[in-house]
Design a protein around this motif. Structure first.
Motif, short mmCIF file in Angstrom:
data_model
loop_
_atom_site.label_atom_id
_atom_site.label_comp_id
_atom_site.label_asym_id
_atom_site.label_seq_id
_atom_site.Cartn_x
_atom_site.Cartn_y
_atom_site.Cartn_z
N ARG A 147 -0.36 3.95 39.94
CA ARG A 147 0.63 3.33 39.25
C ARG A 147 1.31 4.14 38.12
N THR A 148 1.39 3.54 36.62
CA THR A 148 1.88 4.02 35.27
C THR A 148 1.00 5.21 35.18
N THR A 149 1.53 6.37 35.01
CA THR A 149 0.60 7.40 34.25
C THR A 149 1.48 8.19 33.53
N PHE A 150 1.34 8.09 32.08
CA PHE A 150 1.77 9.26 30.94
C PHE A 150 1.36 10.47 30.47
N GLU A 151 1.81 11.21 29.64
CA GLU A 151 1.59 12.03 28.65
C GLU A 151 1.83 12.32 28.20
N PHE A 152 2.07 12.78 26.58
CA PHE A 152 2.54 13.04 24.87
C PHE A 152 2.14 14.82 25.15
N VAL A 153 3.31 15.18 25.00
CA VAL A 153 2.76 17.18 24.91
C VAL A 153 3.48 17.58 23.99
N HIS A 154 3.23 18.49 23.06
CA HIS A 154 3.52 19.49 21.91
C HIS A 154 3.93 20.68 22.16
N GLY A 155 4.84 21.22 22.02
CA GLY A 155 4.94 22.74 21.87
C GLY A 155 4.09 23.71 21.32
N SER A 156 3.73 22.87 19.97
CA SER A 156 3.12 23.73 18.91
C SER A 156 1.36 24.14 18.95
N LEU A 157 1.23 23.73 20.47
CA LEU A 157 -0.47 23.42 21.10
C LEU A 157 -0.29 24.80 21.98
N GLY A 158 0.49 25.37 22.31
CA GLY A 158 0.62 25.94 23.57
C GLY A 158 0.23 26.30 24.61
N ALA A 159 -0.63 27.23 25.40
CA ALA A 159 -1.15 26.46 27.25
C ALA A 159 -1.30 25.37 27.95
N GLN A 160 -2.24 24.83 26.44
CA GLN A 160 -2.78 23.21 26.66
C GLN A 160 -2.34 22.01 25.97
N ASN A 161 -1.21 21.50 25.89
CA ASN A 161 -0.19 21.25 24.88
C ASN A 161 -0.17 19.93 25.14
N SER A 162 -1.20 19.08 25.66
CA SER A 162 -1.29 17.65 26.20
C SER A 162 -1.80 17.60 24.80
N ILE A 163 -1.24 16.36 24.03
CA ILE A 163 -2.23 15.97 22.96
C ILE A 163 -2.63 14.72 23.15
N LEU A 164 -2.17 13.58 24.48
CA LEU A 164 -2.50 12.88 25.05
C LEU A 164 -2.10 12.51 25.76
N GLY A 165 -2.91 11.76 27.01
CA GLY A 165 -2.75 11.15 27.96
C GLY A 165 -3.05 9.73 28.43
N GLY A 166 -2.79 9.25 29.37
CA GLY A 166 -3.26 7.89 30.09
C GLY A 166 -2.52 7.36 30.89
N GLY A 167 -2.69 6.39 31.25
CA GLY A 167 -2.69 5.40 32.46
C GLY A 167 -2.57 4.22 33.37
N ARG A 168 -2.88 3.75 34.20
CA ARG A 168 -3.16 2.15 34.58
C ARG A 168 -4.27 2.26 36.02
N TYR A 169 -5.33 1.72 35.39
CA TYR A 169 -6.51 1.80 36.05
C TYR A 169 -7.15 0.40 37.09
N ASP A 170 -5.68 0.29 37.62
CA ASP A 170 -6.11 -1.37 38.06
C ASP A 170 -7.46 -0.62 38.83
N GLY A 171 -8.83 -2.26 39.61
CA GLY A 171 -9.77 -1.25 40.35
C GLY A 171 -10.85 -0.51 39.77
N LEU A 172 -10.95 -0.35 38.48
CA LEU A 172 -11.60 0.50 37.88
C LEU A 172 -12.57 -0.79 37.61
N ALA A 173 -12.45 -2.02 37.48
CA ALA A 173 -13.59 -2.47 37.22
C ALA A 173 -14.78 -2.81 38.45
N GLU A 174 -13.58 -3.55 39.12
CA GLU A 174 -14.47 -4.23 40.67
C GLU A 174 -14.92 -2.81 40.93
N GLN A 175 -14.71 -1.65 40.71
CA GLN A 175 -15.46 -0.28 41.36
C GLN A 175 -16.70 -0.33 40.73
N LEU A 176 -16.75 -0.82 39.49
CA LEU A 176 -18.11 -0.48 38.77
C LEU A 176 -19.12 -1.62 38.41
#
Length: 416
Positions: free
Chosen positions: A263-292
């Motif tokens: 479901r939800t995924t997101f990133e915050f990007v910033h132009g000052s960082l060049g080609a690798q411009n992602s400052i942060l990212g995240g998202g929803r991980y329903d089911g990960l706990a059961e997987q572990l």
């Protein structure tokens, strides 16, 4: 001469004061959203990351620092921290605690990848996880909190990218459509994407190779394959963000690099960082706990900020804005004045004032050093000042000088 290992580096002053500013801001913002700190080990059993992050991800197949312990077990330096937080959540039965479990962390991670601007083999992350709810309102609150953290840190000009990668019901149908299309064009893509087309086709959408972009743009969009529940969830997340006036751009190719996202995924990007411009990212991980191994459902959403990149963007945008400021440089003129100055410095430091006491009896040298250290004020202490009880306080920016008593000095520099 022994140097730092490739892909690592020393964080020196004045950069370290920018890092302290970022971390202090993060802790303040987390506290306002009722998040509490969790500290996990920097190494875990390898299977935690292979099962949690994904066997076919680049992290697991190429980048992890894995070693065999003396008892023959396989251990890995943590390449990310969500899997560790979920492991701790399960191990300590945090689901029995009241309400959402809102946890944050700050610390080093390790990935053996090619060093480049803002990307290191030992890097640092600030992250948070909200575990125990699948509500779209929680997704929006997390994104809102991240935005607030960046703004309060002094970062502006970033862009929020948003997507939904579906769930176990609708994603298989999308993957089938994606694989069908990839079978026609895979041989024209880079080698990594040719491999991913067979093992992890969703990751092809995250390719950064310029020559591949036109072909990738022609691939099916996850937004056209979402089931009704995922469409509603994504729309409600957008509604909550719209209500707050938080701008974002829907990016159908945003899939993130880890298998556990849904479901939800997101990133915050910033132009000052060049080609690798992602400052942060995240998202929803329903089911990960059961997987572990959890026997209790534990839906969650989280994010991680690349602290290296965040500090870099702050330093480049406003080099002196968040650096440590020396409030007062005390210039003692002689050994008796040095002893007296140490007492003054102690009293001021008890009040939270940043003080440096010079050991050079020559006034000219002391003033030069106070200026080089960036002190806001300099205090001259000599035999005459001690006998009269009045010290010469100089404003280093304006050059203005005044006589001031010890009690006035303490009143001038306030408590914490």
């Amino acid at each position: 001469m022994i140097k730092a290992v490739k892909g690592t580096r020393d964080i020196l002053p004045p950069s370290s004061s920018v890092w302290n500013h970022v971390e202090e801001t993060a802790r303040r913002v987390f506290r306002s959203y009722n998040y509490q700190e969790i500290r996990t080990p920097i190494f875990e059993e390898t299977q935690l990351f292979s099962r949690g992050v994904g066997e076919e991800t680049d992290i697991v197949t190429k980048e992890m620092y894995t070693f065999e312990d003396r008892d023959g077990s396989s251990l890995t330096l943590r390449p990310e921290n969500t899997a560790s937080v979920i492991r701790a959540y399960i191990e300590h039965s945090l689901h029995q605690q009241p309400g959402l479990q809102k946890l944050y962390y700050i610390g080093p991670m390790f990935r053996r990848e090619r060093p480049q601007k803002g990307r290191y083999r030992q890097f640092y992350q600030i992250g948070a996880e909200a575990i125990g709810s699948d509500a779209p309102a929680v997704d929006a609150e997390v994104i809102e909190m991240v935005r607030e953290l960046l703004l309060q840190s002094g970062v502006s000009g970033f862009e929020i990218l948003l997507n939904s990668v579906g769930c176990s019901e609708c994603r298989p149908l999308f993957l089938a459509s994606l694989q069908e299309k990839l079978s026609l064009v895979a041989d024209k893509l880079c080698q990594d994407c040719q491999r991913r087309a067979g093992t992890n086709p969703l990751r092809v959408l995250d390719c950064k190779i310029p020559a591949d972009q036109a072909l990738i743009d022609s691939l099916p969009s996850i937004q056209d394959h979402l089931c009704a529940a995922c469409k509603e969830h994504f729309q409600r997340v957008r509604d909550f963000l719209d209500d707050r006036g938080i701008a974002y751009q829907v990016k159908p190719r945003l899939v993130r690099g880890l298998d556990y996202y849904m479901r939800t995924t997101f990133e915050f990007v910033h132009g000052s960082l060049g080609a690798q411009n992602s400052i942060l990212g995240g998202g929803r991980y329903d089911g990960l706990a059961e997987q572990l191994g959890s026997r209790v459902a534990a839906p969650g959403i989280g994010f991680s900020i690349g602290e290296d990149r965040l500090a870099m963007s702050l330093e480049e945008g406003a080099p002196a804005a968040h650096r440590h400021t020396l409030e007062l440089y005390i210039a003692p003129l002689g050994p008796n004045a040095l002893r007296h100055s140490a007492g003054l410095a102690y009293a001021l430091r008890q009040r939270g004032t940043s003080v440096e006491v010079g050991a050079d009896a020559k006034l000219k040298r002391s003033m030069e050093l106070a200026n080089k250290l960036g002190a806001r004020f300099a205090l001259i202490v000599g035999d005459n000042e001690m006998s009269t009880g009045l010290y010469a306080l100089k404003n280093m920016a304006t050059g203005d000088q005044e006589n001031i008593s010890a009690s006035q000095l303490l009143a001038r520099f306030p408590l914490y």
